[in-house]
Design a protein around this motif. Structure first.
Motif, PDB file in Angstrom:
ATOM      1  N   ARG A   8       0.786  -1.238   0.000  1.00 10.43           N
ATOM      2  CA  ARG A   8       0.000   0.000   0.000  1.00 10.43           C
ATOM      3  C   ARG A   8       0.813   1.281   0.000  1.00 10.43           C
ATOM      4  O   ARG A   8       0.247   2.367  -0.130  1.00 10.43           O
ATOM      5  CB  ARG A   8      -0.957   0.062   1.207  1.00 10.43           C
ATOM      6  CG  ARG A   8      -1.979  -1.043   1.255  1.00 10.43           C
ATOM      7  CD  ARG A   8      -2.901  -0.895   2.456  1.00 10.43           C
ATOM      8  NE  ARG A   8      -3.859   0.174   2.259  1.00 10.43           N
ATOM      9  CZ  ARG A   8      -4.006   1.193   3.089  1.00 10.43           C
ATOM     10  NH1 ARG A   8      -3.229   1.312   4.144  1.00 10.43           N
ATOM     11  NH2 ARG A   8      -4.919   2.124   2.864  1.00 10.43           N
ATOM     12  N   ASP A   9       2.138   1.213   0.119  1.00  7.96           N
ATOM     13  CA  ASP A   9       2.920   2.449   0.187  1.00  7.96           C
ATOM     14  C   ASP A   9       4.241   2.310  -0.559  1.00  7.96           C
ATOM     15  O   ASP A   9       5.251   2.871  -0.168  1.00  7.96           O
ATOM     16  CB  ASP A   9       3.184   2.815   1.651  1.00  7.96           C
ATOM     17  CG  ASP A   9       3.739   4.227   1.796  1.00  7.96           C
ATOM     18  OD1 ASP A   9       3.391   5.083   0.975  1.00  7.96           O
ATOM     19  OD2 ASP A   9       4.527   4.464   2.722  1.00  7.96           O
ATOM     20  N   THR A  63      -5.737  -2.331   8.660  1.00  9.49           N
ATOM     21  CA  THR A  63      -4.544  -1.683   8.157  1.00  9.49           C
ATOM     22  C   THR A  63      -3.643  -1.377   9.343  1.00  9.49           C
ATOM     23  O   THR A  63      -4.124  -1.052  10.412  1.00  9.49           O
ATOM     24  CB  THR A  63      -4.924  -0.382   7.433  1.00  9.49           C
ATOM     25  OG1 THR A  63      -5.862  -0.709   6.418  1.00  9.49           O
ATOM     26  CG2 THR A  63      -3.718   0.288   6.832  1.00  9.49           C
ATOM     27  N   PHE A 110      -6.444   6.579   3.830  1.00  4.97           N
ATOM     28  CA  PHE A 110      -5.490   6.483   2.727  1.00  4.97           C
ATOM     29  C   PHE A 110      -4.088   6.726   3.256  1.00  4.97           C
ATOM     30  O   PHE A 110      -3.849   7.652   4.008  1.00  4.97           O
ATOM     31  CB  PHE A 110      -5.834   7.524   1.660  1.00  4.97           C
ATOM     32  CG  PHE A 110      -4.747   7.690   0.629  1.00  4.97           C
ATOM     33  CD1 PHE A 110      -4.468   6.667  -0.250  1.00  4.97           C
ATOM     34  CD2 PHE A 110      -4.007   8.849   0.575  1.00  4.97           C
ATOM     35  CE1 PHE A 110      -3.460   6.808  -1.194  1.00  4.97           C
ATOM     36  CE2 PHE A 110      -3.000   9.000  -0.363  1.00  4.97           C
ATOM     37  CZ  PHE A 110      -2.733   7.975  -1.257  1.00  4.97           C
ATOM     38  N   GLY A 128      -0.964   5.796   1.158  1.00  2.42           N
ATOM     39  CA  GLY A 128       0.083   5.857   0.147  1.00  2.42           C
ATOM     40  C   GLY A 128       0.496   7.275  -0.186  1.00  2.42           C
ATOM     41  O   GLY A 128      -0.216   8.228   0.075  1.00  2.42           O
ATOM     42  N   ALA A 138       0.889   6.510  -5.587  1.00  3.91           N
ATOM     43  CA  ALA A 138      -0.320   5.758  -5.243  1.00  3.91           C
ATOM     44  C   ALA A 138      -1.185   5.540  -6.476  1.00  3.91           C
ATOM     45  O   ALA A 138      -1.256   6.386  -7.374  1.00  3.91           O
ATOM     46  CB  ALA A 138      -1.113   6.505  -4.173  1.00  3.91           C
ATOM     47  N   GLN A 147      -6.608   4.268  -4.789  1.00  4.18           N
ATOM     48  CA  GLN A 147      -6.265   4.485  -3.388  1.00  4.18           C
ATOM     49  C   GLN A 147      -6.796   5.824  -2.878  1.00  4.18           C
ATOM     50  O   GLN A 147      -6.994   5.994  -1.676  1.00  4.18           O
ATOM     51  CB  GLN A 147      -4.749   4.415  -3.192  1.00  4.18           C
ATOM     52  CG  GLN A 147      -4.194   3.003  -3.267  1.00  4.18           C
ATOM     53  CD  GLN A 147      -2.718   2.951  -2.953  1.00  4.18           C
ATOM     54  OE1 GLN A 147      -1.898   2.948  -3.850  1.00  4.18           O
ATOM     55  NE2 GLN A 147      -2.382   2.914  -1.687  1.00  4.18           N
ATOM     56  N   GLN A 170      -9.774   2.372  -1.995  1.00  2.76           N
ATOM     57  CA  GLN A 170      -9.816   1.016  -2.548  1.00  2.76           C
ATOM     58  C   GLN A 170      -8.390   0.546  -2.824  1.00  2.76           C
ATOM     59  O   GLN A 170      -7.624   1.246  -3.487  1.00  2.76           O
ATOM     60  CB  GLN A 170     -10.634   1.002  -3.854  1.00  2.76           C
ATOM     61  CG  GLN A 170     -12.044   1.542  -3.700  1.00  2.76           C
ATOM     62  CD  GLN A 170     -12.858   0.750  -2.689  1.00  2.76           C
ATOM     63  OE1 GLN A 170     -12.848  -0.483  -2.705  1.00  2.76           O
ATOM     64  NE2 GLN A 170     -13.549   1.460  -1.811  1.00  2.76           N
ATOM     65  N   THR A 171      -8.042  -0.607  -2.306  1.00  4.91           N
ATOM     66  CA  THR A 171      -6.677  -1.106  -2.456  1.00  4.91           C
ATOM     67  C   THR A 171      -6.680  -2.614  -2.605  1.00  4.91           C
ATOM     68  O   THR A 171      -7.380  -3.311  -1.872  1.00  4.91           O
ATOM     69  CB  THR A 171      -5.815  -0.746  -1.223  1.00  4.91           C
ATOM     70  OG1 THR A 171      -5.900   0.651  -0.977  1.00  4.91           O
ATOM     71  CG2 THR A 171      -4.358  -1.119  -1.448  1.00  4.91           C
ATOM     72  N   SER A 202      -2.848  -2.369  -6.832  1.00  9.07           N
ATOM     73  CA  SER A 202      -2.370  -1.046  -6.417  1.00  9.07           C
ATOM     74  C   SER A 202      -0.851  -1.051  -6.251  1.00  9.07           C
ATOM     75  O   SER A 202      -0.172  -0.089  -6.609  1.00  9.07           O
ATOM     76  CB  SER A 202      -3.040  -0.635  -5.102  1.00  9.07           C
ATOM     77  OG  SER A 202      -4.443  -0.671  -5.211  1.00  9.07           O
ATOM     78  N   SER A 231       2.003   1.237  -8.293  1.00 11.38           N
ATOM     79  CA  SER A 231       3.048   2.002  -7.615  1.00 11.38           C
ATOM     80  C   SER A 231       4.428   1.628  -8.125  1.00 11.38           C
ATOM     81  O   SER A 231       5.283   2.496  -8.338  1.00 11.38           O
ATOM     82  CB  SER A 231       2.967   1.776  -6.103  1.00 11.38           C
ATOM     83  OG  SER A 231       1.734   2.228  -5.590  1.00 11.38           O
TER      84      SER A 231
END
Length: 724
Positions: free
Chosen positions: A141-142, A175, A181, A183, A188, A192, A196-197, A201, A205
């Motif tokens: 996610r990041d 999470t 959110f 990211g 991102a 995101q 929504q991830t 995603s 990235s």
């Protein structure tokens, strides 16, 4: 690594749970900090992720950090290995993970464009790590350049770090830092922005990162939320990116998740296909290319059809016109076609110059670390410069990632750069960073003759059209004790600082600079570490000092010079009657203090005082309400080890007119309990129950001047007060 700050949770030299010694700060976040640390047992380096104090007692964050620990089940070399959680005596929680030594893609991004082949290697490696994570329903996610480390600088050794906001996609999972959110906007995926991830995603990235590092600049995502949303709905601009990297990025970073590669396995299959590899057991379906924009209905109206019936009269024959115009047009077309062919074939390169893409900014970085191989990355203007640079790197057992490009540079740029490098190559450590014609040069050498030569060579400026300056430092083989001592003398603020391990010739190349003693505050310790690190070169710096406060240091400087006598100081939490081995008490708690006398302390007198962080001294024994402090009286016929209580629970203090106190938030920090054992009473008459630190310091100084020999021992212990 980044500089230490006084407000950091830990400082260089701190030892956690008698195991991990802090060496440096690696990063800071909203809820945690990451430190480089070394195991005192095995010597192994580790990265410690520490929850900030205000979150360490929060069950929600503890659950989430535990979930991050569970990511250790991902077993792949491309994913940082997590170990386990620990709690310090002060209640701080930290997570141990592998320390990955090497530049991050964020550093590579700042240095300039990366070669396409290296980025394809990074993509393969990171995709393998993502596949391992996604197979366990973990989405990062990041993903961004600062979360990818190239171990040893090798693209084939890329490692994904910081799963701190990773999300377990199993039903009901949380999470790591909440459901908002998380990211970074630049990398991102569009979905995101609306929360929504999924695995796709991460693929987006990674594609955005590849493009950023190829161009050597971060994506432009706009200056306000509306621009961000608009730009995220557009396809990334991959014009000028060579194949197969261009198609790879296009299919990884499509705005519509359904138009992307649907899994890391599909990314790897694409890479294998374009590298001539096949996986006979794999069945992979690539996403179809994006459909063209629909044709407007107005464009579908039928064109008028000419009648098929021949006209009743033959058409008239127009007059013959000259063919000169048509011939001229045809000749022009032939010439244009020939010109295009000649340009593409390189016929006109001598007149028009090479057909290289324009680079803005035009950057090149060449550096050689101490005891390492040099590396060149960035732009060069010609095949001749490219060959010369590659040959130099080969001669020095280094490597190069260079891109041919044109830009706003002088005609002699290539020759000027090579002339500069020929001067720098013999240094122990050096770096040349160029942005257009602007250059920055730094280096180190232990060779005084070479240092003088280079100082003179760059005294009037850099070669040719290059603009800038050079800073070449002379680093002696041995660091003198006087140089280190000058730093210690200038920063010492709580008595003299010691340097165990120092030799008569100073510090050799492999020596460690170790500092012991006491300082008045954390800022002094940080200053010691930073200033010694500046002069240490490659030597390890360990600042193993005790941080007190100005009040304690005032008393410390006036305490008698007496050995420890083995007299202990024990702490108990009064309201719970529980031992407190850490000596850390929180606001609202009631500290109880016992003095533990060994069996051999059977005579003389005890003087027990507590030096408060606010600058006051409280005399626990003797005082106006408890004047007897002879050891024989305190023992009251008891032999062997005994305990003498000097600070009581609040209830008992009220009943028996004793000293008892509760921690409030008016003065938090370190206080010190001091136990002096003397042959005779320490002072003539009783001191007041409380007095200023300066008054007590003066009294101690006067007594020690004439009664030093009567003092048998000095023991002490720190009591720390804090907000829970």
């Amino acid at each position: 690594m980044i500089d230490s700050r006084p407000m950091d949770t830990f400082q260089p030299g701190d030892v956690l749970n008698n195991t991990y010694r802090i060496e440096a700060v690696l990063g800071r976040g909203g809820t945690s900090e990451v430190y480089k640390a070394r195991s005192e047992i095995s010597g192994r380096l580790a990265a410690l992720k520490v929850l900030k104090a205000e979150f360490s007692a929060n069950d929600d964050y503890l659950v989430l950090l535990t979930r991050e620990e569970e990511i250790r089940e991902i077993r792949h070399d491309a994913v940082v290995r997590y170990s386990e959680n620990h709690r310090t005596q002060d209640g701080l929680v930290y997570l141990v993970m592998d320390y990955v030594d090497g530049p991050g893609l964020d550093r590579k991004l700042r240095e300039g464009p990366m070669a396409a082949d290296d980025l394809l290697t990074v993509c393969r490696r990171v995709s393998e790590g993502l596949e391992a994570a996604h197979n366990r329903n973990i989405v990062h996610r990041d993903l961004s350049p600062d979360n990818i480390i190239l171990r040893g600088g090798d693209p084939a050794e890329a490692v994904i770090i910081d799963f701190g906001i990773a999300k377990d996609t199993n039903p009901g999972a949380e999470t790591i830092v909440g459901n908002e959110f998380a990211g970074k906007y630049a990398y991102a995926a569009p979905e995101q922005l609306s929360g929504q991830t999924d695995a796709r995603s991460d693929i987006y990235s990674l594609g955005a990162m590849l493009l950023a590092n190829f161009r050597g600049q971060s994506p432009n995502v706009g200056n306000n939320p509306m621009e961000v949303v608009k730009k995220k709905g557009e396809r990334l601009d991959t014009e000028g990116v060579p194949e197969p990297l261009k198609t790879l990025i296009d299919q990884m970073a499509a705005p519509d998740p359904d138009a992307r590669f649907q899994s890391a396995a599909e990314v790897l299959a694409y890479l294998r296909e374009n590298e001539g590899e096949t996986d006979p057991d794999a069945t992979v379906i690539f996403p179809p290319p994006r459909a063209p924009d629909p044709i407007p209905k107005s464009a579908l109206k039928p064109e008028p059809v000419a009648p098929t019936t021949p006209p009743s009269e033959p058409p008239s024959v127009p007059e013959r016109k000259s063919r000169g115009g048509l011939a001229a047009v045809l000749l022009a077309l032939v010439l244009i076609a020939g010109g295009i062919g000649g340009y593409l074939g390189g016929v006109f390169d001598g007149l028009l110059g090479p057909k290289y893409p324009v680079a803005a900014p035009y950057q090149l970085t060449v550096d050689k670390p101490a005891n390492g191989a040099p590396h060149a990355i960035g732009h060069v203007p010609s095949e001749q410069t490219l060959a010369a640079m590659n040959n130099l790197m080969t001669d020095l057992a280094g490597s190069a990632d260079l891109t041919l490009a044109t830009g706003a540079i002088a005609d002699t740029w290539g020759a000027d750069v090579m002339a500069t490098l020929s001067e720098l190559r013999n240094l122990d450590e050096w770096r040349l960073a160029l942005d257009g014609n602007a250059a920055q040069i730094s280096g180190e050498t232990a060779n005084a003759e070479l240092h003088t030569h280079l100082t003179n060579a760059f005294a009037d400026g850099l070669p040719g059209a290059l603009e800038g300056s050079a800073k070449i430092d002379l680093i002696p083989v041995f660091l003198s004790s006087a140089t280190v001592g000058a730093v210690l003398d200038r920063l010492a603020d709580c008595g003299p600082l010691l340097t165990p391990g120092e030799t008569s010739v100073g510090y050799g190349p492999q020596s460690s600079i170790i500092v012991a003693g006491k300082v008045a505050d954390t800022a002094t310790r940080i200053g010691l570490f930073d200033e010694l690190s500046e002069i240490a070169g490659d030597r390890k710096v360990v600042v193993d000092v005790e941080v007190l406060n100005p009040t304690l240091c005032l008393i410390e400087s006036n305490l008698p010079n007496a050995p420890p006598g083995g007299i202990g100081v024990d702490f108990i939490v009064g309201d719970r009657n529980e031992p407190n081995p850490s000596g850390r008490f929180f606001v609202g708690e009631n500290p109880i203090i016992d003095i533990a006398l060994p069996a051999d302390v059977v005579d003389g007198y005890l003087t027990v005082s507590i030096l408060d962080v606010s600058g006051n001294v409280y005399h626990l024994l003797p005082n106006l309400n408890r004047q007897e402090n002879a050891v024989t009286a305190l023992r009251d016929g008891q032999s062997g080890p005994i305990k003498v209580r000097v600070a009581y629970s609040v209830e008992e203090a009220a009943l028996n007119n004793r000293i008892g106190f509760t921690v409030d938030d008016s003065s938090l920090g370190k206080s010190k309990v001091i136990v002096l054992h003397s042959e005779e009473p320490l002072f003539d008459g009783l001191r007041p129950t409380s007095e200023s630190a300066s008054g007590y310091a003066t009294a101690l100084k006067d007594h020690v001047a004439s009664n030093q020999a009567s003092i048998l021992s000095l023991d002490s212990r720190i009591l720390t007060t804090a907000v829970p």
